[in-house]
Write an enzyme that holds these catalytic residues in place. Sequence first.
Site, short mmCIF file in Angstrom:
data_model
loop_
_atom_site.label_atom_id
_atom_site.label_comp_id
_atom_site.label_asym_id
_atom_site.label_seq_id
_atom_site.Cartn_x
_atom_site.Cartn_y
_atom_site.Cartn_z
N TRP A 19 1.31 -1.42 9.10
CA TRP A 19 1.95 -0.10 9.03
C TRP A 19 3.21 -0.16 9.88
CZ3 TRP A 19 0.62 4.20 6.22
CH2 TRP A 19 1.39 5.34 6.46
N TYR B 164 -5.93 0.06 15.56
CA TYR B 164 -4.91 0.46 16.52
C TYR B 164 -5.48 0.31 17.94
CZ TYR B 164 -2.16 2.06 12.53
OH TYR B 164 -1.45 2.11 11.37
N ASN C 220 -6.86 8.17 2.63
CA ASN C 220 -6.49 7.61 3.92
C ASN C 220 -7.29 8.25 5.05
OD1 ASN C 220 -4.51 5.98 5.62
ND2 ASN C 220 -4.20 8.03 6.45
N GLU C 221 -7.89 7.43 5.90
CA GLU C 221 -8.58 7.87 7.13
C GLU C 221 -9.30 9.19 6.89
OE1 GLU C 221 -5.62 7.81 10.22
OE2 GLU C 221 -5.21 5.66 9.94
N GLU D 67 -4.56 -0.99 7.86
CA GLU D 67 -3.42 -0.63 8.70
C GLU D 67 -3.60 -1.26 10.07
OE1 GLU D 67 -2.53 3.48 9.29
OE2 GLU D 67 -2.75 4.00 7.17
N HIS E 23 -8.79 0.40 10.01
CA HIS E 23 -7.46 0.55 10.59
C HIS E 23 -7.55 0.20 12.07
CE1 HIS E 23 -6.01 3.52 7.23
NE2 HIS E 23 -6.48 2.36 6.76
N ARG F 256 0.88 -1.18 0.00
CA ARG F 256 0.00 0.00 0.00
C ARG F 256 0.91 1.22 0.00
NH1 ARG F 256 -2.85 2.89 4.46
NH2 ARG F 256 -4.72 3.89 3.64
#
Length: 541
Positions: free
Chosen positions: A280, A224, A153-154, A251, A222, A76
């Site tokens: 990531w 996290y 992205n995001e 991610e 994503h 990516r």
Amino acid sequence: MSKRLTFATLLALLATMLVFVQPAQAAVGLRISGTRIVEANGNAFVMRGVNHAHVWYQNQTSSFANIKSFGANTVRVVLGSGKRWGPTSAAEVTNVISLCKQSRLICVLEVHDTTGFGEEGAAASLDQAATYWISVASALQGQENYVVINLGNEPFGNNQQVSATWASATSSAITRLRNAGLDHLIMADAPMWGQDWQNIMRDNAASVFNADPDRNTVFSIHMYGVYDTAAEINAYFDAFRTAGLPLVVGEFGSNHSDGNPDEDTIMAQAQSRGLGYLGWSWSGNSGGVEYLDMVNNFNPASLTPWGERFLNGVNGVRQTSREASIYGGGGGDNQPPSTPGTPVASGVTSSSVTLNWTASTDNVGVTGYEVYRAIAAGGFTLVGSPASNSFTNTGLAPSTMYRFQVRARDAVPNFSANSGVLTVTTQAGGGGGGTCRVTYTASNWGGGNGFTANVTVTNTGTTAINGWTLAYSYTAGQRVSTPGWGATWAQSSADVTATNLAWNGNLPPNASTGIGVNGTYTGSNPAPTAFTLNGNACTTG
């Protein structure tokens, strides 16, 4: 009164009928089938790859091949639309795609400028991102087999009112790309800095998918700090499976400023469910999240703990990635090598063991093997990738039981089943057991990211030491750069070992030997505080 049909009228009628019976255009390239991504030939494709910050490190073009060397099938790539970074020109997009194809990687291209829109004042909107994609359409068209367009992205921050427009903004951007003739697989990121902690994407993904005239959109979460438990991860995955919608983890990392993601569950569940994941990131992180680098300073020979876990660990890239069939992988050759024989030990010493096993066979040829050693936390970790069916593992502790297994790989790569497990115990340490003193000094260089460590090992016992291995651990992510001098150096995660060479293996009482190695660090470079020689604790200073 009957009306006579003229020839022109008949032709017009036939043309109208053809409009209704003409089949839909056949899908080309990567596309969605149910909850799966498939290639043009219908083969399932499961992303296993790495994020690479190309727009900030455009000179690191070797990263594509280096990422591939660990078996990844996808990269990516961070691009810029010109709002905050870039713009990445059409010519550079063409170059990036070429680098992906040279390394036999599927190329997920993403615009990073949209990160945190609505909360980050400088961020671009998805509409602005769509304008960028249309501006580089000439570089994208014809690459549908190789390229996924990640809209932005995001694309929204934590402002819930703004994030609530995610569905309409995403649908509108997709429609603009389709109207511009871009029929690629599109990836749509979640709002709320990609983590969707209010389930906005989860609850509105179906409407976005149905708004895509090609029905060719995959959704990206994503993971996290929001996803720090197995229950939260499974609940999110379950929701998309129940809805029959495609999902990837675009991610994730092993740590983050907002919490500690459960990367083990993310990877295990993605593997068991057939979901793609992209870690990531390769290298170049800053601002306090340097721990998310997989390699130090873009050096594939210098893995960080996160890189070791992600690339070489259980359910990691090496174990689970399958190359896209467009490159000859997957459907081109689905036959794995035969299972290698259980390793047999020879040349066992207090610090090393040589393994040999019956070689595997394969229809297109075995390209090498992977040797795994059991770790205390459970599972196995990669310790070597020999080309032939023999491997010597050094840096072991004396009088310690170790367990090994191997598997073979071919060029796709397909992987064999794991061999049987060999259990072997190293010999006791030589001479008087290793009473010792260690002096360690490090000098930093290279603008603050390199160092040289000089180590003096002294036998403070009353009998000679015949063969030795020094062991210690770093606490701040430092990595040694082999080969070093005066010893055979090795590192696994934070643990470093140095094993004597032929000329300095014998240390009589009060004798010393000097050894050293270069290394890299980020941030601080504290000295190790504890050393062992042949498993025995040493004094320092």
